[in-house]
Design a protein around this motif. Structure first.
Motif, PDB file in Angstrom:
ATOM      1  N   GLU A  69       8.745   5.218  -5.774  1.00 24.74           N
ATOM      2  CA  GLU A  69       9.871   4.939  -6.667  1.00 24.74           C
ATOM      3  C   GLU A  69      10.169   6.139  -7.562  1.00 24.74           C
ATOM      4  O   GLU A  69      11.334   6.467  -7.830  1.00 24.74           O
ATOM      5  N   LYS A  70       9.114   6.792  -8.015  1.00 25.44           N
ATOM      6  CA  LYS A  70       9.298   7.962  -8.859  1.00 25.44           C
ATOM      7  C   LYS A  70      10.026   9.071  -8.106  1.00 25.44           C
ATOM      8  O   LYS A  70      10.935   9.722  -8.633  1.00 25.44           O
ATOM      9  N   ILE A  71       9.638   9.275  -6.852  1.00 28.84           N
ATOM     10  CA  ILE A  71      10.281  10.305  -6.038  1.00 28.84           C
ATOM     11  C   ILE A  71      11.717   9.914  -5.713  1.00 28.84           C
ATOM     12  O   ILE A  71      12.608  10.769  -5.664  1.00 28.84           O
ATOM     13  N   SER A  72      11.938   8.627  -5.489  1.00 28.76           N
ATOM     14  CA  SER A  72      13.308   8.169  -5.192  1.00 28.76           C
ATOM     15  C   SER A  72      14.258   8.519  -6.321  1.00 28.76           C
ATOM     16  O   SER A  72      15.434   8.815  -6.089  1.00 28.76           O
ATOM     17  N   ARG A  73      13.760   8.494  -7.543  1.00 30.54           N
ATOM     18  CA  ARG A  73      14.619   8.867  -8.678  1.00 30.54           C
ATOM     19  C   ARG A  73      14.996  10.343  -8.637  1.00 30.54           C
ATOM     20  O   ARG A  73      16.040  10.737  -9.137  1.00 30.54           O
ATOM     21  N   GLU A  74      14.103  11.156  -8.034  1.00 30.75           N
ATOM     22  CA  GLU A  74      14.432  12.571  -7.872  1.00 30.75           C
ATOM     23  C   GLU A  74      15.491  12.782  -6.786  1.00 30.75           C
ATOM     24  O   GLU A  74      16.136  13.825  -6.720  1.00 30.75           O
ATOM     25  N   LEU A  75      15.631  11.781  -5.940  1.00 28.72           N
ATOM     26  CA  LEU A  75      16.584  11.867  -4.831  1.00 28.72           C
ATOM     27  C   LEU A  75      17.680  10.813  -4.997  1.00 28.72           C
ATOM     28  O   LEU A  75      18.046  10.116  -4.059  1.00 28.72           O
ATOM     29  N   SER A  76      18.184  10.679  -6.215  1.00 28.30           N
ATOM     30  CA  SER A  76      19.035   9.545  -6.547  1.00 28.30           C
ATOM     31  C   SER A  76      20.529   9.749  -6.299  1.00 28.30           C
ATOM     32  O   SER A  76      21.277   8.782  -6.272  1.00 28.30           O
ATOM     33  N   ASP A  77      20.997  11.001  -6.151  1.00 28.27           N
ATOM     34  CA  ASP A  77      22.436  11.162  -5.935  1.00 28.27           C
ATOM     35  C   ASP A  77      22.811  10.712  -4.531  1.00 28.27           C
ATOM     36  O   ASP A  77      21.969  10.510  -3.665  1.00 28.27           O
ATOM     37  N   GLU A  78      24.092  10.549  -4.261  1.00 28.84           N
ATOM     38  CA  GLU A  78      24.559   9.907  -3.035  1.00 28.84           C
ATOM     39  C   GLU A  78      24.158  10.671  -1.776  1.00 28.84           C
ATOM     40  O   GLU A  78      23.711  10.079  -0.800  1.00 28.84           O
ATOM     41  N   SER A  79      24.294  11.954  -1.768  1.00 31.75           N
ATOM     42  CA  SER A  79      23.994  12.713  -0.554  1.00 31.75           C
ATOM     43  C   SER A  79      22.520  12.621  -0.206  1.00 31.75           C
ATOM     44  O   SER A  79      22.154  12.484   0.961  1.00 31.75           O
ATOM     45  N   LYS A  80      21.669  12.667  -1.210  1.00 36.95           N
ATOM     46  CA  LYS A  80      20.246  12.564  -0.954  1.00 36.95           C
ATOM     47  C   LYS A  80      19.866  11.139  -0.564  1.00 36.95           C
ATOM     48  O   LYS A  80      18.998  10.916   0.267  1.00 36.95           O
ATOM     49  N   ALA A  81      20.545  10.154  -1.149  1.00 37.35           N
ATOM     50  CA  ALA A  81      20.264   8.767  -0.803  1.00 37.35           C
ATOM     51  C   ALA A  81      20.602   8.504   0.661  1.00 37.35           C
ATOM     52  O   ALA A  81      19.892   7.783   1.362  1.00 37.35           O
ATOM     53  N   GLU A  82      21.687   9.094   1.136  1.00 35.13           N
ATOM     54  CA  GLU A  82      22.061   8.922   2.542  1.00 35.13           C
ATOM     55  C   GLU A  82      20.991   9.500   3.466  1.00 35.13           C
ATOM     56  O   GLU A  82      20.705   8.955   4.523  1.00 35.13           O
ATOM     57  N   ASN A  83      20.417  10.631   3.058  1.00 37.73           N
ATOM     58  CA  ASN A  83      19.398  11.268   3.888  1.00 37.73           C
ATOM     59  C   ASN A  83      18.078  10.512   3.875  1.00 37.73           C
ATOM     60  O   ASN A  83      17.357  10.489   4.853  1.00 37.73           O
ATOM     61  N   ILE A  84      17.768   9.879   2.733  1.00 37.14           N
ATOM     62  CA  ILE A  84      16.466   9.241   2.611  1.00 37.14           C
ATOM     63  C   ILE A  84      16.463   7.836   3.181  1.00 37.14           C
ATOM     64  O   ILE A  84      15.407   7.317   3.553  1.00 37.14           O
ATOM     65  N   THR A  85      17.650   7.174   3.274  1.00 40.19           N
ATOM     66  CA  THR A  85      17.703   5.797   3.750  1.00 40.19           C
ATOM     67  C   THR A  85      17.085   5.614   5.129  1.00 40.19           C
ATOM     68  O   THR A  85      16.275   4.702   5.332  1.00 40.19           O
ATOM     69  N   PRO A  86      17.418   6.449   6.127  1.00 43.41           N
ATOM     70  CA  PRO A  86      16.759   6.296   7.427  1.00 43.41           C
ATOM     71  C   PRO A  86      15.252   6.478   7.351  1.00 43.41           C
ATOM     72  O   PRO A  86      14.511   5.824   8.077  1.00 43.41           O
ATOM     73  N   ILE A  87      14.816   7.358   6.450  1.00 42.41           N
ATOM     74  CA  ILE A  87      13.375   7.566   6.287  1.00 42.41           C
ATOM     75  C   ILE A  87      12.715   6.296   5.762  1.00 42.41           C
ATOM     76  O   ILE A  87      11.669   5.871   6.235  1.00 42.41           O
ATOM     77  N   VAL A  88      13.381   5.656   4.771  1.00 38.53           N
ATOM     78  CA  VAL A  88      12.830   4.429   4.195  1.00 38.53           C
ATOM     79  C   VAL A  88      12.693   3.349   5.267  1.00 38.53           C
ATOM     80  O   VAL A  88      11.659   2.681   5.386  1.00 38.53           O
ATOM     81  N   LYS A  89      13.753   3.173   6.081  1.00 38.58           N
ATOM     82  CA  LYS A  89      13.723   2.158   7.133  1.00 38.58           C
ATOM     83  C   LYS A  89      12.621   2.452   8.142  1.00 38.58           C
ATOM     84  O   LYS A  89      11.889   1.558   8.571  1.00 38.58           O
ATOM     85  N   LEU A  90      12.510   3.725   8.514  1.00 41.57           N
ATOM     86  CA  LEU A  90      11.485   4.120   9.479  1.00 41.57           C
ATOM     87  C   LEU A  90      10.092   3.882   8.924  1.00 41.57           C
ATOM     88  O   LEU A  90       9.221   3.349   9.610  1.00 41.57           O
ATOM     89  N   MET A  91       9.876   4.264   7.655  1.00 43.51           N
ATOM     90  CA  MET A  91       8.555   4.133   7.067  1.00 43.51           C
ATOM     91  C   MET A  91       8.175   2.674   6.854  1.00 43.51           C
ATOM     92  O   MET A  91       7.005   2.308   6.967  1.00 43.51           O
ATOM     93  N   ASP A  92       9.161   1.798   6.520  1.00 42.54           N
ATOM     94  CA  ASP A  92       8.876   0.374   6.390  1.00 42.54           C
ATOM     95  C   ASP A  92       8.377  -0.189   7.717  1.00 42.54           C
ATOM     96  O   ASP A  92       7.435  -0.983   7.761  1.00 42.54           O
ATOM     97  N   LYS A  93       9.010   0.232   8.794  1.00 39.37           N
ATOM     98  CA  LYS A  93       8.602  -0.212  10.127  1.00 39.37           C
ATOM     99  C   LYS A  93       7.214   0.321  10.467  1.00 39.37           C
ATOM    100  O   LYS A  93       6.370  -0.400  11.000  1.00 39.37           O
ATOM    101  N   GLN A  94       6.957   1.588  10.128  1.00 37.07           N
ATOM    102  CA  GLN A  94       5.650   2.186  10.402  1.00 37.07           C
ATOM    103  C   GLN A  94       4.551   1.519   9.586  1.00 37.07           C
ATOM    104  O   GLN A  94       3.432   1.330  10.064  1.00 37.07           O
ATOM    105  N   ARG A  95       4.875   1.171   8.321  1.00 41.10           N
ATOM    106  CA  ARG A  95       3.883   0.508   7.469  1.00 41.10           C
ATOM    107  C   ARG A  95       3.484  -0.837   8.071  1.00 41.10           C
ATOM    108  O   ARG A  95       2.306  -1.177   8.155  1.00 41.10           O
ATOM    109  N   PHE A  96       4.485  -1.608   8.492  1.00 38.54           N
ATOM    110  CA  PHE A  96       4.211  -2.906   9.099  1.00 38.54           C
ATOM    111  C   PHE A  96       3.367  -2.735  10.359  1.00 38.54           C
ATOM    112  O   PHE A  96       2.404  -3.474  10.584  1.00 38.54           O
ATOM    113  N   SER A  97       3.701  -1.736  11.164  1.00 37.60           N
ATOM    114  CA  SER A  97       2.955  -1.482  12.398  1.00 37.60           C
ATOM    115  C   SER A  97       1.512  -1.090  12.104  1.00 37.60           C
ATOM    116  O   SER A  97       0.587  -1.506  12.811  1.00 37.60           O
TER     117      SER A  97
END
Length: 299
Positions: A69-97
């Motif tokens: 969450e702390k790092i997400s605040r460093e990446l809070s503007d729109e362009s960075k949020a667009e780049n990080i969203t696929p990473i979040v989805k991928l990592m959520d899937k990897q965590r569950f796996s």
């Protein structure tokens, strides 16, 4: 580090290299994050973003929610949020796996020592702890005894750790706390089987406070519940296949193993040998001194 940027970068490189060599994911993530903040400070925004995203991936892999969450605040503007969203989805899937894989591994182990070692290693890895203890209840004394420990510097278990573990044993409740003597972050989870505590897992991180989250608590409780079931199964398997006195395999299990070895020898065209040992005149020991004394001799 003002006006000493090159020297500072050398230290960051060394820190990252050490984290990689020692496979210390939490420290590696912190190094990437702090390096990213440093690069941002000196105006290297592209490189800064890369390093911070590396840190995000690492903390997501070890499920350190607060640092994510702390790092997400460093990446809070729109362009960075667009780049990080696929990473979040991928990592959520990897965590569950990764959680599913840990549980599958635990279910497949029938050797008690191997099982407990695997449980503690998996717990440390999945929540980003530095080390920990796994205490299991002794069936004869009903007291907790340490069975496995990882990355421990103290020659003996500190009294305040024993007090914390006994508290969890009695209350059957998980705790997350900060500043427990030298342990900055602590999570302590019971192993429950049919509403009975049969063990306690104590994990710590001495680098920072607030390492463990409520999500870590839920994940560890699920893993420890399965660990308790697997431990009971491993003990039942041992009772069914191992002689209680000599700790050797009983005859039926030995014959099954022997049959498998013959099949393996035939399949791979390898030689197979069998050694038989006999205790001479052992019947005379039983007849003269009794079976209890004979059992003592065997033991």
């Amino acid at each position: 580090v003002i006006n000493k940027y090159k020297k500072a970068e050398e230290y960051f490189y060394r820190s990252i290299k050490l984290g990689q060599q020692l496979d210390r994911k939490y420290e590696l993530g912190k190094s990437f994050y702090e390096y990213g903040l440093f690069l941002k400070h000196i105006g290297k925004t592209i490189e800064s973003k890369q390093k911070i995203e590396f840190a995000y991936k690492i903390f997501d892999d070890i499920h350190s929610i607060r640092l994510k969450e702390k790092i997400s605040r460093e990446l809070s503007d729109e362009s960075k949020a667009e780049n990080i969203t696929p990473i979040v989805k991928l990592m959520d899937k990897q965590r569950f796996s990764s959680i599913i894989k840990v549980i599958q591994d635990i279910c497949s182990i029938l050797n008690t020592e191997e099982l407990l070692d695997n449980v503690l290693l998996s717990a440390i890895e999945i929540v980003g702890a530095q080390g920990g203890y796994l205490f299991i209840k002794d069936n004869q004394t009903d007291e907790l005894k340490i069975k496995v420990s990882k990355n421990i510097e103290e020659p003996t278990i500190p009294e305040w750790i024993i007090e914390t573990v006994n508290k969890i044993y009695l209350t059957e409740k998980t705790i997350i706390t900060n500043g427990l003597h030298t342990n900055k972050s602590v999570i302590c989870v019971p192993l429950l089987y049919k509403n009975e505590t049969i063990g306690v897992c104590y994990l710590f991180n001495n680098l920072s406070h607030n390492i463990f989250s409520d999500e870590d608590k839920e994940v560890l409780e699920a893993i420890m519940t399965q660990a308790a079931i697997s431990l009971v199964n491993a003990r039942l398997y041992e009772l069914a296949t191992v002689d209680g006195l000599t700790k050797l395999y009983i005859r039926t299990h030995f014959q099954l193993l022997l049959q498998n070895e013959f099949k393996r020898s035939k399949r791979y065209n390898h030689p197979c040998s069998l050694i038989m040992a006999v205790i001479d005149h052992f019947k005379k020991v039983n007849d003269t001194y009794g079976h209890q004394f004979g059992d003592h001799v065997l033991y």
